[in-house]
Design an enzyme around this catalytic site. Structure first.
Site, short mmCIF file in Angstrom:
data_model
loop_
_atom_site.label_atom_id
_atom_site.label_comp_id
_atom_site.label_asym_id
_atom_site.label_seq_id
_atom_site.Cartn_x
_atom_site.Cartn_y
_atom_site.Cartn_z
N GLY A 228 31.23 44.58 47.83
CA GLY A 228 30.36 43.41 47.86
C GLY A 228 30.60 42.50 46.67
O GLY A 228 31.75 42.23 46.30
N GLY A 231 33.09 43.39 43.87
CA GLY A 231 34.53 43.29 44.00
C GLY A 231 35.11 44.29 44.98
O GLY A 231 34.55 44.54 46.04
N GLY A 257 34.52 41.26 54.56
CA GLY A 257 35.38 42.44 54.46
C GLY A 257 36.60 42.35 55.36
O GLY A 257 37.69 42.79 55.00
N ASP A 258 36.42 41.74 56.54
CA ASP A 258 37.55 41.55 57.46
C ASP A 258 38.60 40.64 56.83
O ASP A 258 39.81 40.89 56.93
CB ASP A 258 37.07 40.94 58.77
#
Length: 313
Positions: A228, A231, A257-258
């Protein structure tokens, strides 16, 4: 060339509020947008936006309204005919960047449809550098589905098989780690903690590294762990690196995240060293978080701020 598989695609509807969400109240929205989504689709869109070649494999009925959004994304898509329609996911974001998500389960796939998706993925993977297996599994698909895909691709192509990255959670991720031996997994801190039976909520990179070392290299080739706002962490057999994102204004964390995974794969295909792979993953994740909805970041969206990468012991 990169191939992605999205077994459970979604039409992502994002509603932006001018004030924090108030459960039980009536609120006027500031704006709304729709994107062709699902983890593998999100990865593919970011890769294509960078000018790289990518094929997205997904189950999709011929009369599914999702196809309109998919065509608008400009992806080279391999559609596997199925009977059910793509689910819709709802994300609600407020001015502070706090996101509330409602994800539907998706249409059930029959055994024949599951086999067709596996076969299509094997065919699309010919000559690919990476195969990215990403996202939740729809009803009817067993937890070891990704293991089955990995085995089928490697059985056909042997030493010429693409590297395989898996971005999944829960039983699907556990099955892959136990039996699939992927080249890369990309859990977030919560998913990594669930995998090993501990809590990593708020944990720093060193703590996450201690957990990930139980998996790399014994079970998986490498792990890219997103943390998140703290990092991300890259763990490989011969080293580990941590980095934090540059300052940004968070708009929506959906798909961040993707995009991080897309950045990593792009950097790896051009031969970057591990620290540069992590740096680009961080930039892509930060760029996605600064954009509305599940909009894929383009090169011009990447933040200019410094991304410090530290090698961990």
């Amino acid at each position: 060339m990169i191939v992605t598989l999205t077994a459970n695609p979604s039409l992502d509807r994002t509603v932006t509020l001018p004030a924090p969400l108030q459960p039980g109240e009536v609120q006027a929205a500031q704006s709304a947008r729709e994107d062709a989504g699902g983890k593998g689709i999100n990865v593919a869109r970011a890769i294509v936006a960078a000018g790289a070649a990518c094929t997205a494999v997904l189950p999709l009925a011929a009369d599914d309204p999702f196809d309109t959004a998919l065509r608008g994304s400009g992806l080279d898509a391999h559609r596997v005919p199925v009977a059910g329609h793509v689910r819709a996911n709802l994300a609600i974001t407020d001015p502070a960047g706090i996101t509330t998500k409602l994800n539907l389960p998706g249409a059930r796939l029959s055994p024949d449809e599951i086999s067709a998706v596996v076969d299509a993925t094997v065919t699309a993977s010919a000559g690919a550098d990476w195969l990215v297996l990403a996202g939740s599994l729809p009803p009817g698909v067993p937890d070891d589905f990704y293991v089955r895909v990995i085995g089928a691709v490697r059985a056909v192509y042997g030493a010429e098989a693409p590297r395989i990255a898996v971005d999944a959670a829960g039983p699907a991720l556990a099955a892959v780690v136990a039996h699939g031996r992927p080249d890369l997994i990309k859990p977030n801190d919560e998913e990594l903690g669930e995998l090993v039976g501990t809590s990593l909520d708020g944990a720093d990179a060193q703590t996450a590294l201690d957990v990930a070392r139980a998996l790399v290299p014994e079970r998986v080739g490498a792990a890219l762990v997103t943390l998140g706002a703290r990092g991300a962490l890259l763990v490989e057999p011969d080293g580990a690196w941590a980095a934090v994102p540059p300052p940004i204004r968070v708009v929506s964390t959906v798909g961040a995240g993707d995009s991080s995974l897309a950045g990593y794969v792009l950097a790896q295909t051009r031969g970057d060293e591990p620290d540069e792979r992590l740096r680009l993953a961080i930039r892509y994740g930060a760029a996605a978080a600064s954009l509305p909805g599940t909009q894929a970041p383009a090169l011009g969206d990447l933040p200019d701020g410094d991304v410090r990468v530290t090698r961990l012991s």
